[in-house]
Write an enzyme that holds these catalytic residues in place. Structure first.
Site, PDB file in Angstrom:
ATOM      1  N   HIS A   1       5.427   6.025  -1.080  1.00  0.00           N
ATOM      2  CA  HIS A   1       6.247   4.844  -1.364  1.00  0.00           C
ATOM      3  C   HIS A   1       5.444   3.595  -1.054  1.00  0.00           C
ATOM      4  O   HIS A   1       4.448   3.645  -0.333  1.00  0.00           O
ATOM      5  CB  HIS A   1       7.506   4.856  -0.486  1.00  0.00           C
ATOM      6  CG  HIS A   1       7.189   4.729   0.976  1.00  0.00           C
ATOM      7  ND1 HIS A   1       6.784   5.808   1.738  1.00  0.00           N
ATOM      8  CD2 HIS A   1       7.176   3.662   1.803  1.00  0.00           C
ATOM      9  CE1 HIS A   1       6.543   5.395   2.970  1.00  0.00           C
ATOM     10  NE2 HIS A   1       6.772   4.088   3.041  1.00  0.00           N
TER      11      HIS A   1
ATOM     12  N   HIS B   1       0.847  -1.198   0.000  1.00  0.00           N
ATOM     13  CA  HIS B   1       0.000   0.000   0.000  1.00  0.00           C
ATOM     14  C   HIS B   1       0.877   1.241   0.000  1.00  0.00           C
ATOM     15  O   HIS B   1       2.085   1.142   0.235  1.00  0.00           O
ATOM     16  CB  HIS B   1      -0.875   0.010   1.265  1.00  0.00           C
ATOM     17  CG  HIS B   1      -0.061   0.181   2.515  1.00  0.00           C
ATOM     18  ND1 HIS B   1       0.574  -0.877   3.137  1.00  0.00           N
ATOM     19  CD2 HIS B   1       0.287   1.282   3.227  1.00  0.00           C
ATOM     20  CE1 HIS B   1       1.261  -0.430   4.177  1.00  0.00           C
ATOM     21  NE2 HIS B   1       1.105   0.893   4.259  1.00  0.00           N
TER      22      HIS B   1
HETATM   23  P1  ATP Z   1       4.733  -4.168  11.121  1.00  0.00           P
HETATM   24  O1  ATP Z   1       4.635  -2.998  12.070  1.00  0.00           O
HETATM   25  O2  ATP Z   1       4.228  -5.449  11.652  1.00  0.00           O
HETATM   26  O3  ATP Z   1       6.076  -4.253  10.487  1.00  0.00           O
HETATM   27  P2  ATP Z   1       3.439  -2.466   9.236  1.00  0.00           P
HETATM   28  O4  ATP Z   1       4.501  -1.464   9.555  1.00  0.00           O
HETATM   29  O5  ATP Z   1       3.142  -2.729   7.800  1.00  0.00           O
HETATM   30  O6  ATP Z   1       3.731  -3.853   9.902  1.00  0.00           O
HETATM   31  P3  ATP Z   1       1.794  -0.796  10.828  1.00  0.00           P
HETATM   32  O7  ATP Z   1       2.929  -0.612  11.797  1.00  0.00           O
HETATM   33  O8  ATP Z   1       0.427  -0.942  11.359  1.00  0.00           O
HETATM   34  O9  ATP Z   1       2.064  -2.063   9.902  1.00  0.00           O
HETATM   35  O10 ATP Z   1       1.846   0.434   9.841  1.00  0.00           O
HETATM   36  C1  ATP Z   1       0.873   0.666   8.859  1.00  0.00           C
HETATM   37  C2  ATP Z   1       1.415   1.710   7.898  1.00  0.00           C
HETATM   38  O11 ATP Z   1       1.673   2.927   8.602  1.00  0.00           O
HETATM   39  C3  ATP Z   1       2.754   1.330   7.270  1.00  0.00           C
HETATM   40  O12 ATP Z   1       2.812   1.906   5.975  1.00  0.00           O
HETATM   41  C4  ATP Z   1       3.761   1.975   8.153  1.00  0.00           C
HETATM   42  O13 ATP Z   1       4.942   2.296   7.457  1.00  0.00           O
HETATM   43  C5  ATP Z   1       3.051   3.251   8.555  1.00  0.00           C
HETATM   44  N1  ATP Z   1       3.475   3.661   9.897  1.00  0.00           N
HETATM   45  C6  ATP Z   1       3.608   2.887  10.975  1.00  0.00           C
HETATM   46  N2  ATP Z   1       3.994   3.587  12.061  1.00  0.00           N
HETATM   47  C7  ATP Z   1       4.127   4.870  11.629  1.00  0.00           C
HETATM   48  C8  ATP Z   1       4.502   6.086  12.258  1.00  0.00           C
HETATM   49  N3  ATP Z   1       4.815   6.165  13.546  1.00  0.00           N
HETATM   50  N4  ATP Z   1       4.520   7.206  11.515  1.00  0.00           N
HETATM   51  C9  ATP Z   1       4.189   7.151  10.227  1.00  0.00           C
HETATM   52  N5  ATP Z   1       3.808   6.059   9.565  1.00  0.00           N
HETATM   53  C10 ATP Z   1       3.787   4.923  10.251  1.00  0.00           C
END
Ligand code: ATP
Ligand code: MG
EC number: 3.1.4.58
Length: 173
Positions: free
Chosen positions: A120, A38
């Site tokens: 990205h 995504h």
């Molecule tokens: P995992 O954390 O298990 O590696 P993930 O990163 O894909 O999986 P989430 O952490 O729920 O899942 O994040 C969902 C989306 O939001 C992803 O695109 C992630 O890069 C983004 N994201 C996560 N944390 C932040 C943050 N603190 N600030 C900005 N974007 C974030």
């Protein structure tokens, strides 16, 4: 509480095209499953049920016409230790959509990650450094965006679209 973010969520065929970039590339880290690929538009983090319901119930889409992103480069992001696909150019409609969602969240009194938007698709986490390289361009048309819930499961993050908004067609030219 739910962990929420707004995203562009490519259809299954487009996700498969994005996912196909890595297997030929000897990925050594944690490859993101195709279903999770995504483009984050705005990351809220944990939101209570009342705010989540209010977001789902928003009637109006951000009034931006559908647009395309063309992913053309595979880049290693050092700080995130991630390999991501980035578009060569970001159309103004995409910027407007992202800015519109941020305005909408501010209007709702919700907090979100305010760092500048850097569109990205993350393909691999805990990745080893690798030189940037061009990929066969993957052009994806987006005519909607979603509010996504992210749940942490033993097998990794599982995403669930909570709501979807269609982008209104622009004026014919
Ligand atoms: P995992 O954390 O298990 O590696 P993930 O990163 O894909 O999986 P989430 O952490 O729920 O899942 O994040 C969902 C989306 O939001 C992803 O695109 C992630 O890069 C983004 N994201 C996560 N944390 C932040 C943050 N603190 N600030 C900005 N974007 C974030
Ligand atoms: Mg994460």
């Amino acid at each position: 509480m739910a962990r929420l973010f707004f995203a562009l969520y490519p259809d299954a065929a487009a996700r498969a095209s994005l996912a196909a970039v890595l297997p030929t590339d000897g990925a050594r880290g944690r490859v993101i499953p195709a279903d999770n690929l995504h483009v984050t538009l705005a990351f809220l983090g944990d939101v209570d049920a009342t705010a989540a319901d209010a977001l789902r119930a928003l009637q109006d889409a951000v009034p931006v016409p559908p647009f395309e992103l063309c992913f053309e480069r595979l880049v290693f992001w050092e700080r995130a230790r991630a390999r991501v696909l980035v578009p060569e150019a970001v159309p103004p409609e995409a910027e407007c959509l992202q800015a519109g969602i941020r305005r909408l969240l501010t209007g709702q009194g919700l907090s979100f990650d305010r760092r500048p938007w850097n569109p990205h698709v993350t393909l691999e986490r805990r990745a080893a450094p690798a030189p940037t390289r061009p990929v066969t361009p993957i052009r994806i048309r987006f005519d909607d965006y979603v509010l996504m819930a992210s749940e942490t499961r033993p097998e990794g993050a599982v995403y669930r679209p909570l709501a979807r908004w269609r982008l209104p067609p622009g004026d014919a030219v």
